[in-house]
Write a protein that holds these residues in place. Structure first.
Motif, PDB file in Angstrom:
ATOM      1  N   THR A 134      30.708  34.244  30.973  1.00  0.00           N
ATOM      2  CA  THR A 134      29.998  34.323  32.328  1.00  0.00           C
ATOM      3  C   THR A 134      30.400  32.891  32.920  1.00  0.00           C
ATOM      4  O   THR A 134      29.971  31.867  32.489  1.00  0.00           O
ATOM      5  CB  THR A 134      28.716  34.601  32.220  1.00  0.00           C
ATOM      6  OG1 THR A 134      28.486  35.753  31.488  1.00  0.00           O
ATOM      7  CG2 THR A 134      28.100  34.803  33.661  1.00  0.00           C
TER       8      THR A 134
ATOM      9  N   ARG B  59      34.297  37.390  31.961  1.00  0.00           N
ATOM     10  CA  ARG B  59      35.527  37.523  31.262  1.00  0.00           C
ATOM     11  C   ARG B  59      35.010  38.032  29.847  1.00  0.00           C
ATOM     12  O   ARG B  59      34.431  37.489  29.177  1.00  0.00           O
ATOM     13  CB  ARG B  59      36.351  36.415  31.165  1.00  0.00           C
ATOM     14  CG  ARG B  59      37.088  36.110  32.504  1.00  0.00           C
ATOM     15  CD  ARG B  59      38.237  35.446  32.363  1.00  0.00           C
ATOM     16  NE  ARG B  59      39.522  36.151  32.380  1.00  0.00           N
ATOM     17  CZ  ARG B  59      40.606  35.616  32.538  1.00  0.00           C
ATOM     18  NH1 ARG B  59      40.664  34.189  32.599  1.00  0.00           N
ATOM     19  NH2 ARG B  59      41.847  36.238  32.595  1.00  0.00           N
ATOM     20  N   TYR B  60      35.754  39.105  29.375  1.00  0.00           N
ATOM     21  CA  TYR B  60      35.401  39.570  28.152  1.00  0.00           C
ATOM     22  C   TYR B  60      36.717  39.147  27.037  1.00  0.00           C
ATOM     23  O   TYR B  60      37.970  39.335  27.489  1.00  0.00           O
ATOM     24  CB  TYR B  60      35.404  41.062  28.146  1.00  0.00           C
ATOM     25  CG  TYR B  60      34.240  41.507  28.902  1.00  0.00           C
ATOM     26  CD1 TYR B  60      33.223  41.451  28.402  1.00  0.00           C
ATOM     27  CD2 TYR B  60      34.384  41.837  30.228  1.00  0.00           C
ATOM     28  CE1 TYR B  60      31.837  41.953  29.257  1.00  0.00           C
ATOM     29  CE2 TYR B  60      33.461  42.026  30.915  1.00  0.00           C
ATOM     30  CZ  TYR B  60      32.210  42.255  30.592  1.00  0.00           C
ATOM     31  OH  TYR B  60      31.052  42.467  31.297  1.00  0.00           O
TER      32      TYR B  60
ATOM     33  N   GLY C 204      39.485  42.093  29.819  1.00  0.00           N
ATOM     34  CA  GLY C 204      38.918  42.567  30.948  1.00  0.00           C
ATOM     35  C   GLY C 204      38.069  41.586  31.671  1.00  0.00           C
ATOM     36  O   GLY C 204      37.703  40.302  31.156  1.00  0.00           O
ATOM     37  N   SER C 205      37.645  41.853  33.043  1.00  0.00           N
ATOM     38  CA  SER C 205      36.937  40.874  33.733  1.00  0.00           C
ATOM     39  C   SER C 205      36.305  41.497  34.844  1.00  0.00           C
ATOM     40  O   SER C 205      36.533  42.831  35.009  1.00  0.00           O
ATOM     41  CB  SER C 205      37.701  39.618  34.423  1.00  0.00           C
ATOM     42  OG  SER C 205      38.731  40.161  35.344  1.00  0.00           O
ATOM     43  N   GLU C 206      35.257  41.056  35.154  1.00  0.00           N
ATOM     44  CA  GLU C 206      34.543  41.499  36.497  1.00  0.00           C
ATOM     45  C   GLU C 206      34.354  40.386  37.554  1.00  0.00           C
ATOM     46  O   GLU C 206      33.966  39.336  37.009  1.00  0.00           O
ATOM     47  CB  GLU C 206      32.973  41.625  36.036  1.00  0.00           C
ATOM     48  CG  GLU C 206      33.180  43.138  35.103  1.00  0.00           C
ATOM     49  CD  GLU C 206      31.486  43.322  34.708  1.00  0.00           C
ATOM     50  OE1 GLU C 206      30.495  42.773  35.065  1.00  0.00           O
ATOM     51  OE2 GLU C 206      31.325  43.751  33.468  1.00  0.00           O
ATOM     52  N   ASN C 207      34.666  40.774  38.720  1.00  0.00           N
ATOM     53  CA  ASN C 207      34.631  39.989  39.871  1.00  0.00           C
ATOM     54  C   ASN C 207      35.586  38.606  39.839  1.00  0.00           C
ATOM     55  O   ASN C 207      35.235  37.640  40.474  1.00  0.00           O
ATOM     56  CB  ASN C 207      33.061  39.466  40.164  1.00  0.00           C
ATOM     57  CG  ASN C 207      32.952  39.136  41.669  1.00  0.00           C
ATOM     58  OD1 ASN C 207      33.403  39.472  42.568  1.00  0.00           O
ATOM     59  ND2 ASN C 207      32.143  38.105  42.033  1.00  0.00           N
TER      60      ASN C 207
ATOM     61  N   ALA D  69      31.301  35.549  37.657  1.00  0.00           N
ATOM     62  CA  ALA D  69      32.512  36.289  37.132  1.00  0.00           C
ATOM     63  C   ALA D  69      32.076  36.367  35.700  1.00  0.00           C
ATOM     64  O   ALA D  69      31.612  35.494  35.223  1.00  0.00           O
ATOM     65  CB  ALA D  69      33.973  35.807  37.479  1.00  0.00           C
TER      66      ALA D  69
END
Length: 169
Positions: free
Chosen positions: A147, A157-158, A46-49, A155
């Motif tokens: 991060t 990432r996991y 998963g990720s954010e932004n 952004a």
């Protein structure tokens, strides 16, 4: 009257300087014991932004969206002896000297260092590239969290560790 050294501890007890040295050794040992071994194979979950971050790095929006949606596998090798950290993604591989390097091409890149249990990467002072990125790798709930931050976007990432296909010997 001549200056005299004053003992501040009782005979047989460590002197303040010795106590400070002992505290430094204990602190260094505690910090080193917190270091995380990121070695292994990791798959993004998963990720954010990430799309906005990639666009801020100069990627076309359509390409950035495709890259952000793609599952990525990273193979990480940490060598405590050589104090190096290698990240391999597909056919691309990059090795970092933790704590810096005397190699000129590395001086113009990023410096990797430990901050407790986090592995940080920061552009060196000589890296004035507009796309210079700071990173932080840390463990959170059995996941590696990466991060990435530049001057415009942040952004995250996991990644989950992929169980080894090789049986331990």
């Amino acid at each position: 009257m001549a200056d005299q050294d004053h003992e501040t501890s009782a005979p047989g007890e460590p002197r303040p300087v010795e106590q400070m040295e002992e505290v430094k050794r204990e602190t260094k040992s505690a910090v080193e014991s917190k270091r995380v071994d990121f070695s292994g194979v990791w798959r993004s979950v998963g990720s954010e932004n990430l799309t906005a971050f990639l666009v801020s790095e100069g990627l076309d929006e359509k390409l950035a969206k495709a890259a952000a949606d793609r599952q990525v596998t990273q193979e990480i090798t940490y060598s405590e002896k050589q104090n190096t950290f290698t990240v391999k993604t597909g056919s691309h591989s990059k090795t970092y000297q933790i704590g810096g390097s005397d190699q000129l091409h590395e001086v113009f890149g990023n410096m990797m260092y430990w901050d407790g249990d986090k592995l940080m990467s920061r552009p060196t002072q000589l890296n004035t590239s507009p796309g210079a990125v700071e990173t932080c790798r840390r463990m959170e709930n059995e996941q590696m969290v990466l991060t990435m931050k530049n001057g415009k976007e942040l952004a995250v990432r996991y990644f989950r560790r992929v169980p080894s296909a090789v049986a331990p010997t």
